[in-house]
Design a protein around this motif. Structure first.
Motif, PDB file in Angstrom:
ATOM      1  N   MET A 287       0.833  -1.204   0.000  1.00 46.22           N
ATOM      2  CA  MET A 287       0.000   0.000   0.000  1.00 46.22           C
ATOM      3  C   MET A 287       0.869   1.256   0.000  1.00 46.22           C
ATOM      4  N   ASN A 288       2.073   1.194   0.617  1.00 48.98           N
ATOM      5  CA  ASN A 288       2.955   2.356   0.577  1.00 48.98           C
ATOM      6  C   ASN A 288       3.531   2.583  -0.815  1.00 48.98           C
ATOM      7  N   VAL A 289       3.879   1.511  -1.517  1.00 46.02           N
ATOM      8  CA  VAL A 289       4.379   1.644  -2.893  1.00 46.02           C
ATOM      9  C   VAL A 289       3.294   2.223  -3.793  1.00 46.02           C
ATOM     10  N   SER A 290       2.083   1.677  -3.720  1.00 46.96           N
ATOM     11  CA  SER A 290       0.997   2.185  -4.548  1.00 46.96           C
ATOM     12  C   SER A 290       0.648   3.613  -4.165  1.00 46.96           C
ATOM     13  N   GLY A 291       0.634   3.899  -2.855  1.00 50.16           N
ATOM     14  CA  GLY A 291       0.341   5.250  -2.409  1.00 50.16           C
ATOM     15  C   GLY A 291       1.371   6.250  -2.890  1.00 50.16           C
ATOM     16  N   ALA A 292       2.656   5.855  -2.897  1.00 46.37           N
ATOM     17  CA  ALA A 292       3.712   6.757  -3.367  1.00 46.37           C
ATOM     18  C   ALA A 292       3.566   7.041  -4.857  1.00 46.37           C
ATOM     19  N   THR A 293       3.156   6.032  -5.633  1.00 50.12           N
ATOM     20  CA  THR A 293       2.942   6.244  -7.063  1.00 50.12           C
ATOM     21  C   THR A 293       1.773   7.190  -7.297  1.00 50.12           C
ATOM     22  N   ALA A 294       0.673   6.979  -6.572  1.00 52.28           N
ATOM     23  CA  ALA A 294      -0.471   7.880  -6.680  1.00 52.28           C
ATOM     24  C   ALA A 294      -0.092   9.296  -6.255  1.00 52.28           C
ATOM     25  N   GLU A 295       0.774   9.411  -5.267  1.00 56.36           N
ATOM     26  CA  GLU A 295       1.244  10.711  -4.806  1.00 56.36           C
ATOM     27  C   GLU A 295       2.022  11.423  -5.908  1.00 56.36           C
TER      28      GLU A 295
END
Length: 433
Positions: free
Chosen positions: A127-135
């Motif tokens: 979820m942190n990897v996906s969240g960083a990409t969305a960020e």
């Protein structure tokens, strides 16, 4: 350079909202277990030491999930990483609940918690990897808000757990309902995740775009270790409060049991508020100044708690401690994921370093507290927060200054609708060069 074939991208807003949901549900899952620890202890008639060994099972599973998460996310993508994690979380939680209610004993619960912990570690990285990409795609800092959602989930889970304890709801029923519903909700949410897979360069690729992104090689990069110091220090600041703050207020400042628990609630509320308010500050001033300021605020607050005998001043110190500790972990995750090609491996490595705080911190502080008092034992946290502040330069944005996110060319269209496609990051890098 081999790149993954991407699917049609959802809007960045939908992706971001889906990540919010997963963070919240992850916090809810963790707090569901923590909220029923009293019932688990009663069912086993366990000592504090035995409960510590039981929790070690979940910690072992979490480290395993973190260790393999870099491989899983790099190969399958964060979306499928959350899918696998949701299955492990549901399996571990449901099985643990049944084991507690049916009296299967310590060993059975311990094995179930390994599965649960594995799912937690894998979900954390995914979820942190996906969240960083969305960020990155959204062009503004939102990682602290994701972690605020996690905090909200833990508060909700703790509240539900308290009600379940109050009304003697069987642990099996509680865990089955929460485990199944949260996992199904995660599966629904990840439908709006974008495809953020980034395949490593082939060994024969000698182009200047190819970077050494081996999932083990990131451990040899100084930036990984320095970001790890940031996350370690701030994770210890957060975790030590969860473990020891109530007892520190009771033993060190003379509060009653309910007063100590209330002060912990104050700390958690300050953490949540800091994460909500922190995003615009990071966008305006950049990660490094905010990290340094956070470390100073946390050190001042913790110093007030340790050295000032006044209870009201100590509570003010707890608020400052919570505000100062709130942004270190999310900013560390954003910094680790700045390069999309190394994001999965680096987030996994940094998160593993951070989890050392949750594993080693409580017993070390407890051992020190036995000899010098719990308040003085928290001086260990004091030192690690200072180290995190000194290492904060490693979290500097890869390109641009004074912004909470990198100025990397977006990998896909921002809110461009279902017809947009994510562009290869290798191509974007080549275009910039």
């Amino acid at each position: 350079m081999t790149t993954a074939v991407t699917r049609t991208a959802p809007t960045t807003r939908a992706w971001r909202n889906a990540v919010f949901v997963v963070f919240t549900l992850s916090g809810l899952d963790i707090a569901t277990w923590l909220g029923r620890v009293p019932s688990v202890r009663d069912s086993l008639d366990a000592s504090t030491f035995t409960m510590g060994l039981l929790v070690l099972g979940m910690s072992v599973g979490s480290i395993g999930g973190l260790t393999f998460a870099g491989h899983i996310v790099a190969r399958l993508g964060a979306r499928r990483g959350v899918l696998v994690a949701s299955a492990c979380l549901a399996l571990g939680m449901v099985a643990a609940g049944v084991a507690v209610t049916l009296g299967w004993g310590f060993a059975a619960i311990w094995v179930c918690l390994i599965a649960f912990g594995f799912g937690n570690g894998l979900c954390d990285v995914s979820m942190n990897v996906s969240g960083a990409t969305a960020e990155r795609l959204g062009g503004r800092t939102i990682m602290p808000l994701f972690h605020a959602a996690f905090s909200v989930g833990t508060l909700a889970g703790a509240g539900i757990g308290a009600l379940a304890e109050r009304f003697d709801v069987p642990v099996a029923l509680h865990f089955i309902v929460v485990g199944i519903l949260t996992s199904l909700a995660m599966i629904v949410a990840i439908r709006w995740f974008g495809d953020d897979r980034h395949v490593e360069p082939e060994a024969t690729d000698t182009s200047p775009v190819a970077l050494p992104v081996s999932r083990w090689a990131v451990w040899r990069q100084p930036s990984t270790l320095l970001i790890g110091v940031i996350v370690l220090g701030m994770a210890l600041a957060e975790g030590s409060a969860n473990d020891w703050l109530p007892l520190a207020m009771i033993d060190g400042h003379g509060l009653a049991n309910d007063g100590g628990s209330a002060v912990l609630a104050v700390f958690l509320a300050a953490m949540t508020a800091g994460r909500i308010a922190g995003s615009p500050l990071i966008d305006r001033f950049g990660r490094v100044p905010v990290l340094r300021a956070s470390a100073v605020v946390a050190v001042v607050g913790l110093g007030m708690l340790i050295f000032v005998p006044s209870v009201p001043i100590a509570i003010v110190g707890v608020v400052l401690w919570g505000l100062g500790a709130s942004l270190g972990f999310p900013m560390g995750m954003s910094a680790a994921a700045d390069d999309p090609r190394t994001a999965a491996a680096k987030v996994s490595a940094v998160a593993t370093i951070g989890y050392v705080a949750f594993l080693a911190g409580p017993p070390i502080i407890g051992f020190a507290g036995e000899h010098v008092g719990l308040l003085n034992g928290l001086l260990i946290v004091f030192v690690f927060i200072i180290a995190a502040g000194l290492a904060s330069g490693a979290a500097r944005e890869r390109t641009g200054a004074g912004t909470g996110t990198t100025t990397t060319t977006p990998v896909g269209a921002v809110d461009a609708g279902a017809g947009s496609h994510l562009q290869s990051d290798a191509t974007a890098e080549a275009d910039r060069r």
